[in-house]
Design a protein around this motif. Structure first.
Motif, PDB file in Angstrom:
ATOM      1  N   SER A 329       0.772  -1.295   0.137  1.00 52.56           N
ATOM      2  CA  SER A 329       0.024   0.082   0.004  1.00 52.56           C
ATOM      3  C   SER A 329       0.806   1.282   0.007  1.00 52.56           C
ATOM      4  O   SER A 329       2.086   1.112   0.380  1.00 52.56           O
ATOM      5  N   PRO A 330       0.261   2.517  -0.392  1.00 56.76           N
ATOM      6  CA  PRO A 330       1.179   3.588  -0.374  1.00 56.76           C
ATOM      7  C   PRO A 330       1.811   3.840   1.042  1.00 56.76           C
ATOM      8  O   PRO A 330       2.891   4.380   1.195  1.00 56.76           O
ATOM      9  N   GLY A 331       1.035   3.346   2.228  1.00 58.95           N
ATOM     10  CA  GLY A 331       1.666   3.583   3.450  1.00 58.95           C
ATOM     11  C   GLY A 331       2.619   2.316   3.781  1.00 58.95           C
ATOM     12  O   GLY A 331       3.112   2.405   4.974  1.00 58.95           O
ATOM     13  N   GLY A 332       2.962   1.622   2.848  1.00 58.45           N
ATOM     14  CA  GLY A 332       3.921   0.418   3.060  1.00 58.45           C
ATOM     15  C   GLY A 332       3.388  -0.858   3.782  1.00 58.45           C
ATOM     16  O   GLY A 332       4.312  -1.775   4.435  1.00 58.45           O
ATOM     17  N   HIS A 333       2.133  -1.144   3.872  1.00 55.02           N
ATOM     18  CA  HIS A 333       1.519  -2.288   4.582  1.00 55.02           C
ATOM     19  C   HIS A 333       1.400  -3.283   3.207  1.00 55.02           C
ATOM     20  O   HIS A 333       1.097  -3.019   2.248  1.00 55.02           O
ATOM     21  N   LEU A 334       1.540  -4.368   3.692  1.00 55.97           N
ATOM     22  CA  LEU A 334       1.419  -5.784   2.697  1.00 55.97           C
ATOM     23  C   LEU A 334      -0.117  -6.012   2.721  1.00 55.97           C
ATOM     24  O   LEU A 334      -0.635  -6.298   3.834  1.00 55.97           O
ATOM     25  N   TYR A 335      -0.654  -6.177   1.588  1.00 55.45           N
ATOM     26  CA  TYR A 335      -1.994  -6.441   1.464  1.00 55.45           C
ATOM     27  C   TYR A 335      -2.373  -7.084   0.097  1.00 55.45           C
ATOM     28  O   TYR A 335      -1.673  -6.900  -0.799  1.00 55.45           O
ATOM     29  N   ARG A 336      -3.565  -7.750   0.078  1.00 56.21           N
ATOM     30  CA  ARG A 336      -4.135  -8.515  -1.318  1.00 56.21           C
ATOM     31  C   ARG A 336      -5.082  -7.526  -1.764  1.00 56.21           C
ATOM     32  O   ARG A 336      -6.372  -7.515  -1.135  1.00 56.21           O
ATOM     33  N   PRO A 337      -5.003  -7.004  -2.794  1.00 52.78           N
ATOM     34  CA  PRO A 337      -6.250  -5.888  -3.450  1.00 52.78           C
ATOM     35  C   PRO A 337      -7.427  -6.811  -3.698  1.00 52.78           C
ATOM     36  O   PRO A 337      -8.394  -6.110  -3.586  1.00 52.78           O
ATOM     37  N   SER A 338      -7.317  -8.049  -4.066  1.00 52.78           N
ATOM     38  CA  SER A 338      -8.449  -8.782  -4.168  1.00 52.78           C
ATOM     39  C   SER A 338      -9.401  -9.136  -3.139  1.00 52.78           C
ATOM     40  O   SER A 338     -10.474  -9.484  -3.023  1.00 52.78           O
ATOM     41  N   ARG A 339      -8.753  -9.073  -1.962  1.00 50.53           N
ATOM     42  CA  ARG A 339      -9.446  -9.471  -0.595  1.00 50.53           C
ATOM     43  C   ARG A 339      -9.560  -8.172   0.570  1.00 50.53           C
ATOM     44  O   ARG A 339     -10.265  -8.096   1.244  1.00 50.53           O
ATOM     45  N   ASP A 340      -8.260  -7.436   0.321  1.00 49.69           N
ATOM     46  CA  ASP A 340      -8.077  -6.481   1.565  1.00 49.69           C
ATOM     47  C   ASP A 340      -8.462  -5.105   1.054  1.00 49.69           C
ATOM     48  O   ASP A 340      -8.293  -4.974  -0.254  1.00 49.69           O
ATOM     49  N   MET A 341      -8.566  -4.335   1.800  1.00 45.96           N
ATOM     50  CA  MET A 341      -8.275  -2.772   1.593  1.00 45.96           C
ATOM     51  C   MET A 341      -7.632  -2.164   2.643  1.00 45.96           C
ATOM     52  O   MET A 341      -7.745  -2.706   4.084  1.00 45.96           O
ATOM     53  N   VAL A 342      -6.837  -1.086   2.648  1.00 49.14           N
ATOM     54  CA  VAL A 342      -6.054  -0.588   3.723  1.00 49.14           C
ATOM     55  C   VAL A 342      -6.664   0.722   4.056  1.00 49.14           C
ATOM     56  O   VAL A 342      -6.844   1.708   3.067  1.00 49.14           O
ATOM     57  N   CYS A 343      -6.950   0.863   5.221  1.00 47.38           N
ATOM     58  CA  CYS A 343      -7.641   2.202   5.862  1.00 47.38           C
ATOM     59  C   CYS A 343      -6.600   2.914   6.889  1.00 47.38           C
ATOM     60  O   CYS A 343      -6.595   2.070   8.010  1.00 47.38           O
ATOM     61  N   GLY A 344      -5.873   3.658   6.455  1.00 42.14           N
ATOM     62  CA  GLY A 344      -4.692   4.362   7.347  1.00 42.14           C
ATOM     63  C   GLY A 344      -3.861   3.336   7.730  1.00 42.14           C
ATOM     64  O   GLY A 344      -3.045   2.980   6.837  1.00 42.14           O
ATOM     65  N   SER A 345      -3.538   3.057   8.938  1.00 41.52           N
ATOM     66  CA  SER A 345      -2.560   1.921   9.452  1.00 41.52           C
ATOM     67  C   SER A 345      -3.265   0.457   9.579  1.00 41.52           C
ATOM     68  O   SER A 345      -2.524  -0.445   9.832  1.00 41.52           O
ATOM     69  N   ARG A 346      -4.659   0.257   9.108  1.00 46.70           N
ATOM     70  CA  ARG A 346      -5.234  -0.886   9.192  1.00 46.70           C
ATOM     71  C   ARG A 346      -5.447  -1.696   8.026  1.00 46.70           C
ATOM     72  O   ARG A 346      -5.813  -1.144   6.907  1.00 46.70           O
ATOM     73  N   VAL A 347      -5.348  -2.932   7.821  1.00 44.18           N
ATOM     74  CA  VAL A 347      -5.603  -3.631   6.852  1.00 44.18           C
ATOM     75  C   VAL A 347      -6.637  -4.242   6.917  1.00 44.18           C
ATOM     76  O   VAL A 347      -6.975  -5.341   7.986  1.00 44.18           O
ATOM     77  N   LEU A 348      -7.947  -4.054   6.302  1.00 47.38           N
ATOM     78  CA  LEU A 348      -9.393  -4.710   6.463  1.00 47.38           C
ATOM     79  C   LEU A 348      -9.447  -5.713   5.370  1.00 47.38           C
ATOM     80  O   LEU A 348      -9.384  -5.520   4.123  1.00 47.38           O
ATOM     81  N   VAL A 349     -10.730  -6.682   5.513  1.00 50.32           N
ATOM     82  CA  VAL A 349     -11.357  -7.228   4.603  1.00 50.32           C
ATOM     83  C   VAL A 349     -12.337  -6.578   3.947  1.00 50.32           C
ATOM     84  O   VAL A 349     -13.030  -5.669   4.467  1.00 50.32           O
ATOM     85  N   ILE A 350     -12.212  -6.469   2.526  1.00 50.07           N
ATOM     86  CA  ILE A 350     -13.231  -5.807   1.629  1.00 50.07           C
ATOM     87  C   ILE A 350     -14.502  -6.081   2.248  1.00 50.07           C
ATOM     88  O   ILE A 350     -15.007  -7.093   2.210  1.00 50.07           O
ATOM     89  N   ASP A 351     -15.234  -4.882   2.230  1.00 48.58           N
ATOM     90  CA  ASP A 351     -16.886  -4.874   2.508  1.00 48.58           C
ATOM     91  C   ASP A 351     -17.311  -4.343   1.192  1.00 48.58           C
ATOM     92  O   ASP A 351     -17.046  -3.037   1.017  1.00 48.58           O
ATOM     93  N   PRO A 352     -17.981  -5.024   0.360  1.00 50.20           N
ATOM     94  CA  PRO A 352     -18.513  -4.595  -0.982  1.00 50.20           C
ATOM     95  C   PRO A 352     -19.139  -3.080  -0.816  1.00 50.20           C
ATOM     96  O   PRO A 352     -20.310  -3.091   0.095  1.00 50.20           O
ATOM     97  N   GLY A 353     -18.847  -2.176  -1.444  1.00 48.38           N
ATOM     98  CA  GLY A 353     -19.602  -0.851  -1.350  1.00 48.38           C
ATOM     99  C   GLY A 353     -18.892   0.079  -0.561  1.00 48.38           C
ATOM    100  O   GLY A 353     -19.412   1.163  -0.538  1.00 48.38           O
ATOM    101  N   LYS A 354     -18.082  -0.444   0.443  1.00 48.30           N
ATOM    102  CA  LYS A 354     -17.776   0.363   1.597  1.00 48.30           C
ATOM    103  C   LYS A 354     -16.265   1.049   0.950  1.00 48.30           C
ATOM    104  O   LYS A 354     -15.698   0.612   0.154  1.00 48.30           O
ATOM    105  N   HIS A 355     -15.994   2.205   1.542  1.00 49.17           N
ATOM    106  CA  HIS A 355     -14.821   3.156   1.315  1.00 49.17           C
ATOM    107  C   HIS A 355     -14.229   3.272   2.507  1.00 49.17           C
ATOM    108  O   HIS A 355     -14.801   3.257   3.857  1.00 49.17           O
ATOM    109  N   CYS A 356     -13.015   3.974   2.613  1.00 47.67           N
ATOM    110  CA  CYS A 356     -12.037   4.188   3.643  1.00 47.67           C
ATOM    111  C   CYS A 356     -12.547   5.437   4.228  1.00 47.67           C
ATOM    112  O   CYS A 356     -12.594   6.447   3.607  1.00 47.67           O
ATOM    113  N   CYS A 357     -12.568   5.711   5.549  1.00 49.42           N
ATOM    114  CA  CYS A 357     -12.786   7.011   6.240  1.00 49.42           C
ATOM    115  C   CYS A 357     -11.839   6.866   7.441  1.00 49.42           C
ATOM    116  O   CYS A 357     -12.116   6.407   8.584  1.00 49.42           O
TER     117      CYS A 357
END
Length: 613
Positions: A329-357
């Motif tokens: 991720s731009p912040g240097g976190h390791l993640y899988r784009p097909s399954r995860d999303m990075v919000c700040g310093s947290r790697v979260l499982v993608i919730d369809p339709g949701k975005h980071c805040c």
């Protein structure tokens, strides 16, 4: 010129494409000169949101030395909080109404060096732009002398000529006299004629020039090198054309290494204080490793290669045995784009339709994200910093990301004005001085006028386009000066001005001076007329202008400073080409929405009032 009518959504898309620049959290993003001692007070509340082991709401409080204080994002003076645009901290004591950004300290009190001086811990009013201290008095070194000593006392003398200088607490003409010691133990001095024996000039031998490299602390022991060679640390020499010098930073001992390409020599390189052969070793963050074919990249101190399987470098950390599909991720976190999303310093499982805040997710259909904070989406809701509010209600006022309740402040919406993040008092007791990206509030004083973000005494200083110039002589400030257009936040433009006039929107491309006038080149320029007929029908009248578009302001010096790349709203006086207001859109995330919602609310209210008559 082609006039077109378009629906509000399309209009907003076109106009919001104009570049609006903002930098949340940066008080002085344009590099304006501010006081050097203000930098220590930019520190905000703890990032972990803990205050004395308890968690607190950063949208409403500031933590200072473990003490919770009302007000968000403020600076700390000991365990007290303050807004550095409204007060200053000196020696742990607060001085109100003097901004930390333009003040200096006189003991534990703050003062404005532009209009005041600190003399022996006393704050005095400047009488000249270049006044200086003489004990507890001020003097002008062009016409006066400050004579005497600190122990015996200083006094101000009027210069008898341009050749007069101080001799103790007297003055003398250095063309005919000199200053002699008449009593060495008491260090008394008196002027004497130049033919006096004490005026004999004694030649003082000059010290030898400092050797090259003395600033490194090695000059005293630098070796005497043969011609063509230079010192290399302590006790060594090297030939700069064929050798490389490396100095140990702790012992300052130097060592030379060959770097030519003749047989028996290798091309050397430096790795910190070490010299190495790049054909054999690789240097990563000043750490040497044996070179392995293909491992020509560095991740922190570890070498690796692009063809290495299961290896990924994120923020200088090397991850091994990484499965396919992972990325950084731009912040240097390791993640899988097909399954995860990075919000700040947290790697979260993608919730369809949701975005980071911030550190969590939100659904834009039901929520609004304000500076990393989630709120429920309501009708006409907008963001003000990290809070959400309804700007059309007239009960709240947003000042550069700080939200105020006007009912608590006992102010009407149209009367309330902002000065940066501060809500101004009603009446003329306060003056707001603005420069691009910086607004400061001052107590109103007669004879003072704004010059950018400063508030100088106009009898001492003149101003041209936000730049101060000292006046050679005191100036009569009673002369009426025609002010130029005011630079106001969009929220401070009165609704009637926005909704009953044709306004010009455009991005400043360049600014120049032509015959004392301000010449401005704009791009993406257009006229917008938001009146009742169009607004009630959810339509607007837009006039697209050829690019570039030229605007001239009649007086360069009295016009506000404009920043190329910023987008502005220009408001003309009805039935005139004279521009009376200019609004910078840099701090407004949705300026067109603000205009349309305000005008629509006004027109609906007046339409309803007419039907009730």
């Amino acid at each position: 010129m082609v006039r077109v009518n378009m629906t509000t959504p399309l209009l907003m898309f076109v106009l919001l494409a104009l570049p609006c620049y903002s930098a949340p959290g940066q008080l002085n993003r344009y590099g304006l000169p501010v006081s050097a001692h203000s930098r220590d007070f930019y520190v905000r509340s703890p990032r972990d949101h803990l205050c004395d082991s308890g968690k607190f709401d950063i949208l409403g409080f500031t933590c200072c030395e473990g003490v919770l204080r009302q007000g968000a994002g403020q600076s700390c003076c000991g365990n007290k909080s303050f807004n550095l645009t409204q007060a200053s901290c000196c020696g742990g004591q607060l001085t109100l109404h003097v901004s930390q950004l333009v003040s200096d300290c006189c003991g534990s009190r703050a003062y404005d060096p532009l209009n005041q001086l600190c003399c022996d811990l006393q704050i005095l009013i400047r009488t000249q732009p270049h006044s200086k201290c003489c004990g507890k008095e001020l003097y002008n070194e062009d016409h006066q002398l400050c004579c005497g000593t600190v122990l015996q006392g200083r006094k101000v003398l009027t210069k008898m000529s341009g050749h007069h200088r101080c001799c103790g607490d007297h003055q003398f003409d250095q063309q005919s006299h000199c200053c002699c010691h008449i009593n060495e133990p008491s260090n008394q001095v008196n002027p004497k004629p130049l033919n006096a024996s004490c005026c004999a000039i004694q030649e003082v031998p000059h010290p030898p020039p400092a050797q090259t490299g003395q600033h490194m602390g090695i000059a005293q022991n630098s070796p005497n090198c043969m011609p063509g060679k230079k010192p290399c640390g302590l006790g060594a020499c090297f030939n700069p054309t064929t050798e490389r010098c490396c100095v140990n930073p702790t012992s300052l001992q130097g060592q030379s290494y060959s770097h030519d390409h003749t047989p028996g020599h290798y091309h050397s390189a430096s790795c910190g204080s070490q010299v190495y052969n790049p054909d054999i070793n690789i240097c990563c963050s000043e750490k040497l490793s044996n070179r392995v074919l293909g491992k020509n990249l560095c991740c922190g101190t570890t070498p690796y290669g692009l063809e290495d399987r299961g290896v990924l470098c994120c923020n200088q950390t090397l991850h091994l045995a990484v499965e396919d599909g992972y990325q950084c991720s731009p912040g240097g976190h390791l993640y899988r784009p097909s399954r995860d999303m990075v919000c700040g310093s947290r790697v979260l499982v993608i919730d369809p339709g949701k975005h980071c805040c911030g550190e969590e997710t939100y659904d834009p259909q039901y929520d609004i994200c304000c500076n990393g904070h989630k709120h429920h989406r309501l009708k006409n809701v907008s963001c003000c910093g990290g809070k959400a509010y309804d700007p059309s209600s007239g009960q709240m006022k947003c000042c550069a990301g700080t939200l105020y309740n006007l009912q608590v402040q006992d102010k009407l919406s149209e009367e309330a004005q902002c000065c940066g993040s501060v809500l101004m008092e009603a009446g003329s007791t306060q003056t707001c001085c603005s420069a691009p990206g910086l607004d400061l509030l001052y107590p109103t004083q007669p004879g003072f006028t704004c010059c950018g973000h400063r508030y100088p005494n106009a009898s001492l200083w003149s101003c041209c386009a936000g730049v101060l110039h000292p006046r050679p002589e005191p100036h009569n400030t009673t002369k009426n000066v025609i002010p130029g257009p005011r630079l106001l936040p969009l929220e401070d433009l009165k609704t009637e001005v926005l909704c009953y006039n044709e306004v010009l929107l455009g991005t400043v491309e360049s600014v120049s001076v032509k015959m004392n006038k301000r010449s401005i080149v704009m791009v993406n320029a257009m006229y917008v007329m938001v009146n009742a007929m169009y607004m009630l029908a959810s339509r607007a009248n837009v006039s697209a202008l050829p690019s570039p578009h030229y605007v001239t302001l009649p007086d360069h010096c009295s016009s506000p400073e404009l920043v190329p790349g910023n987008t502005y709203i220009w408001v003309k006086i009805p039935s005139s080409d004279h521009i009376s207001f200019i609004s910078d859109l840099s701090d407004n995330s949705s300026p067109l929405y603000s205009i349309f919602s305000r005008c629509r609310t006004l027109f609906l209210a007046r339409s309803k009032a007419l039907h009730n008559v």
